[in-house]
Design a protein around this motif. Structure first.
Motif, PDB file in Angstrom:
ATOM      1  N   GLY A 395      18.315   4.081 -14.746  1.00 27.18           N
ATOM      2  CA  GLY A 395      18.100   2.962 -14.201  1.00 27.18           C
ATOM      3  C   GLY A 395      16.480   2.970 -13.287  1.00 27.18           C
ATOM      4  O   GLY A 395      16.857   4.819 -12.589  1.00 27.18           O
ATOM      5  N   PRO A 396      16.060   2.490 -12.751  1.00 27.09           N
ATOM      6  CA  PRO A 396      14.558   2.713 -12.021  1.00 27.09           C
ATOM      7  C   PRO A 396      15.123   2.972 -10.593  1.00 27.09           C
ATOM      8  O   PRO A 396      16.232   2.275  -9.830  1.00 27.09           O
ATOM      9  CB  PRO A 396      13.324   1.277 -12.482  1.00 27.09           C
ATOM     10  N   ALA A 397      14.342   3.982 -10.074  1.00 22.72           N
ATOM     11  CA  ALA A 397      14.957   4.974  -8.750  1.00 22.72           C
ATOM     12  C   ALA A 397      14.163   3.410  -7.739  1.00 22.72           C
ATOM     13  O   ALA A 397      13.077   2.677  -7.310  1.00 22.72           O
ATOM     14  CB  ALA A 397      14.697   5.943  -8.564  1.00 22.72           C
ATOM     15  N   SER A 398      14.406   3.136  -6.578  1.00 26.19           N
ATOM     16  CA  SER A 398      14.479   1.993  -5.811  1.00 26.19           C
ATOM     17  C   SER A 398      13.464   3.522  -4.261  1.00 26.19           C
ATOM     18  O   SER A 398      13.809   3.787  -4.019  1.00 26.19           O
ATOM     19  CB  SER A 398      15.159   1.579  -4.853  1.00 26.19           C
ATOM     20  N   VAL A 399      12.185   2.660  -4.726  1.00 28.58           N
ATOM     21  CA  VAL A 399      10.709   3.326  -4.310  1.00 28.58           C
ATOM     22  C   VAL A 399      10.821   3.069  -2.924  1.00 28.58           C
ATOM     23  O   VAL A 399       9.825   1.353  -3.349  1.00 28.58           O
ATOM     24  CB  VAL A 399       9.932   4.616  -5.129  1.00 28.58           C
ATOM     25  N   ARG A 400      10.160   2.879  -1.778  1.00 32.58           N
ATOM     26  CA  ARG A 400       9.074   2.108  -1.042  1.00 32.58           C
ATOM     27  C   ARG A 400       7.981   2.745  -0.640  1.00 32.58           C
ATOM     28  O   ARG A 400       8.422   4.131  -0.657  1.00 32.58           O
ATOM     29  CB  ARG A 400      10.138   2.200  -0.065  1.00 32.58           C
ATOM     30  N   ALA A 401       7.150   2.603  -0.127  1.00 32.77           N
ATOM     31  CA  ALA A 401       6.138   3.180   0.197  1.00 32.77           C
ATOM     32  C   ALA A 401       5.830   4.306   1.373  1.00 32.77           C
ATOM     33  O   ALA A 401       6.456   3.343   2.262  1.00 32.77           O
ATOM     34  CB  ALA A 401       4.631   2.079   0.386  1.00 32.77           C
ATOM     35  N   ALA A 402       5.087   5.223   2.059  1.00 32.40           N
ATOM     36  CA  ALA A 402       5.928   6.173   3.006  1.00 32.40           C
ATOM     37  C   ALA A 402       5.185   5.180   4.218  1.00 32.40           C
ATOM     38  O   ALA A 402       4.342   4.444   4.247  1.00 32.40           O
ATOM     39  CB  ALA A 402       4.490   7.103   2.909  1.00 32.40           C
ATOM     40  N   PHE A 435       0.284   4.135  -3.022  1.00 33.00           N
ATOM     41  CA  PHE A 435      -0.908   3.232  -3.649  1.00 33.00           C
ATOM     42  C   PHE A 435      -0.268   2.442  -4.832  1.00 33.00           C
ATOM     43  O   PHE A 435      -0.698   1.266  -4.816  1.00 33.00           O
ATOM     44  CB  PHE A 435      -2.489   3.737  -4.373  1.00 33.00           C
ATOM     45  N   THR A 436       0.534   2.905  -5.859  1.00 32.02           N
ATOM     46  CA  THR A 436       0.868   2.065  -6.552  1.00 32.02           C
ATOM     47  C   THR A 436       1.855   0.888  -6.157  1.00 32.02           C
ATOM     48  O   THR A 436       2.045  -0.402  -6.367  1.00 32.02           O
ATOM     49  CB  THR A 436       2.161   2.775  -7.623  1.00 32.02           C
ATOM     50  N   LYS A 449      -2.659  -7.204 -13.511  1.00 34.64           N
ATOM     51  CA  LYS A 449      -3.654  -8.127 -12.564  1.00 34.64           C
ATOM     52  C   LYS A 449      -3.675  -6.755 -11.077  1.00 34.64           C
ATOM     53  O   LYS A 449      -4.810  -6.281 -10.139  1.00 34.64           O
ATOM     54  CB  LYS A 449      -2.595  -8.857 -11.571  1.00 34.64           C
ATOM     55  N   ALA A 450      -2.127  -5.931 -11.180  1.00 30.14           N
ATOM     56  CA  ALA A 450      -2.571  -4.672 -10.488  1.00 30.14           C
ATOM     57  C   ALA A 450      -3.401  -3.640 -10.490  1.00 30.14           C
ATOM     58  O   ALA A 450      -4.260  -3.297  -9.792  1.00 30.14           O
ATOM     59  CB  ALA A 450      -1.383  -4.130 -10.207  1.00 30.14           C
TER      60      ALA A 450
END
Length: 474
Positions: A395-402, A435-436, A449-450
């Motif tokens: 599954g996709p990892a949970s990624v947060r902005a730095a 940025f993403t 939209k993004a």
């Protein structure tokens, strides 16, 4: 399981691939050709079609990107792979829906050493190992620039890159996503001796309406928002190298303009009547088959011939797993330098159990995916969580902005202590990830939209989302 196949009684050919070491002159790699003939197909136009290959791997399926494309609804998009081994040709079913048969036997993986009939869906292929071979020089070095590989296939690639680097020849680099095409362009430029810069343009990441300005520049007031004069990529790469990544993404009208620039060796900025002479060496890259794109009318044949003066193919990682240890050690050393620059302890090395796990994986994301796995395991340890079936998980990892502090002067100082390319990559990846995430947050997870709000191509944003394992709306 191995299959002699056929009943012709012909002598079995020699090794499918071997390295010939010579006392004088460069060593060579000898590769035996394989003929693939379509003997039965629901599409009568395909019957009798014959292909001949001398390459690391042949992909067969209904996908238009396959090496052999079958118009058969019972054939999966990626149905079958035929991989080159010293002892023969390894035929592997790629988890197809309807399976692969040799005679009455359903096969998962089999080594073919002589002629054999293979059934895929409602189609039948004849695989014939030929006596004819091709030979290519191989480099004695296990690297080219920052590319690493001690396998014969990579040293063959390095030998070609070494030969063309000092010239001004235009080079087309082909390879799957994550194989290191950008590193090949970087190595070509560094070994070229050209005094100008290496300028990279991702043709798939720039909105269509901005491509001409990005490549050729624009005059002040040329269009709404053109508040000042801008130099384009061609002019910026004067006396250097222009790297056109994802060249297959270019629309046809822009292909014509690039061809004109290459032939005339001059460019004209948007809104200007003045042509400017340029001295640019072009390296283009694609993960598509431009030959097929030409046949489909999506890529200009004249531009293809202009770009493919020399074609360099980067083999996928799954065909050179003997390079795993070299690659893992190289990635680990980069991690160690980064962590040392940040005052952190060295990451834990991968043991033989971890290497065994990696050797059983096919790496659809190639070396880029391997890097992500090694970086993850260096922190979390080489383990699979419950339910995971691959080193990258299911599954996709949970990624947060730095966090904002991540871009502080201290963090930048740590990056500046690294070698240039490592620091640049680390900073660029940190930016892309943040940025993403921010673009998706502002758009409520809506990719279209993004992309519009960020001014990037939707497909490029999708690739970034996949790269960082982010969640988004369809």
């Amino acid at each position: 399981m191995s299959a002699a196949g056929g009943a012709s009684g012909r002598a079995r050919p020699g090794p499918a691939t071997e390295v010939i070491t010579r006392e004088s002159g460069p060593s060579v790699r000898r590769v035996r050709k394989l003929r693939v003939a379509i003997v039965m197909s629901p599409d009568a136009r395909e019957v009798g079609t014959v292909h001949a290959f001398a390459q690391e791997e042949i992909r067969i399926g209904s996908s238009p990107d396959a090496d052999v494309t079958l118009s058969d609804g019972a054939v999966s998009r990626e149905h079958l792979a035929v991989r080159l081994l010293p002892e023969g040709f390894l035929v592997t079913d790629l988890g197809s829906t309807n399976g692969t048969l040799i005679g009455d036997v359903v096969v998962r993986s089999v080594i073919v050493t002589s002629e054999v009939l293979v059934q895929l869906g409602n189609s039948t292929l004849r695989l014939v190992p030929l006596a004819e071979t091709v030979e290519h020089d191989i480099s004695p070095r296990p690297s080219f620039g920052r590319m690493l590989g001690a396998s014969a296939s990579m040293r063959e690639t390095f030998a070609l890159l070494e030969k063309v680097a000092p010239s001004d020849l235009t080079v087309l680099v082909e390879g799957e996503t994550g194989t290191g095409k950008e590193l090949a362009a970087e190595g070509l430029h560094e070994a070229s001796g050209r005094p100008g810069d290496l300028v990279a343009v991702n043709c798939g990441a720039i909105p269509k309406e901005l491509l001409e300005s990005e490549l050729f520049g624009h005059e002040k007031g040329a269009f709404t928002g053109a508040l000042r004069e801008r130099k384009g990529a061609f002019a910026s790469a004067h006396q250097g190298t222009l790297f056109l990544d994802e060249i297959g993404e270019l629309p046809l009208d822009m292909q014509a303009k690039i061809l004109r620039a290459l032939e005339r060796r001059e460019v004209k900025a948007v809104g200007s009547d003045r042509a400017v002479s340029i001295d640019v060496r072009v390296v283009a890259a694609t993960n598509r088959s431009l030959v097929k794109e030409v046949a489909a009318g999506r890529f200009r044949q004249d531009l293809y011939y202009r770009l493919a003066v020399v074609t360099v193919k980067i083999p996928p990682l799954r065909t050179r797993l003997e390079d795993l240890r070299l690659l893992v050690d190289g990635i680990w050393q980069e991690l160690e330098r980064r962590r040392k620059a940040q005052g952190l302890a060295a990451p834990q090395k991968l043991d033989e159990t971890a290497m065994t796990m990696l050797s059983r994986y096919d790496f659809p994301g190639n070396v880029r995916e391997l890097r992500n796995i090694v970086e993850r395991w260096a922190v979390l340890g080489p383990t699979l969580a419950p339910g995971e079936t691959s080193p990258m998980g299911t599954g996709p990892a949970s990624v947060r902005a730095a966090p904002s502090g991540d871009s502080s002067d201290g963090a930048m100082h740590d990056l500046l202590a690294l070698p240039y390319h490592e620091a640049k990559e680390a900073l660029n990846e940190r930016f892309e990830r943040a940025f993403t995430v921010a673009a998706l947050d502002r758009a409520g997870g809506n990719v279209s939209k993004a992309a519009r709000d960020a001014g990037v191509d939707r497909r490029h944003l999708q690739r970034l989302i996949a790269k960082f394992g982010l969640k988004a709306q369809a």
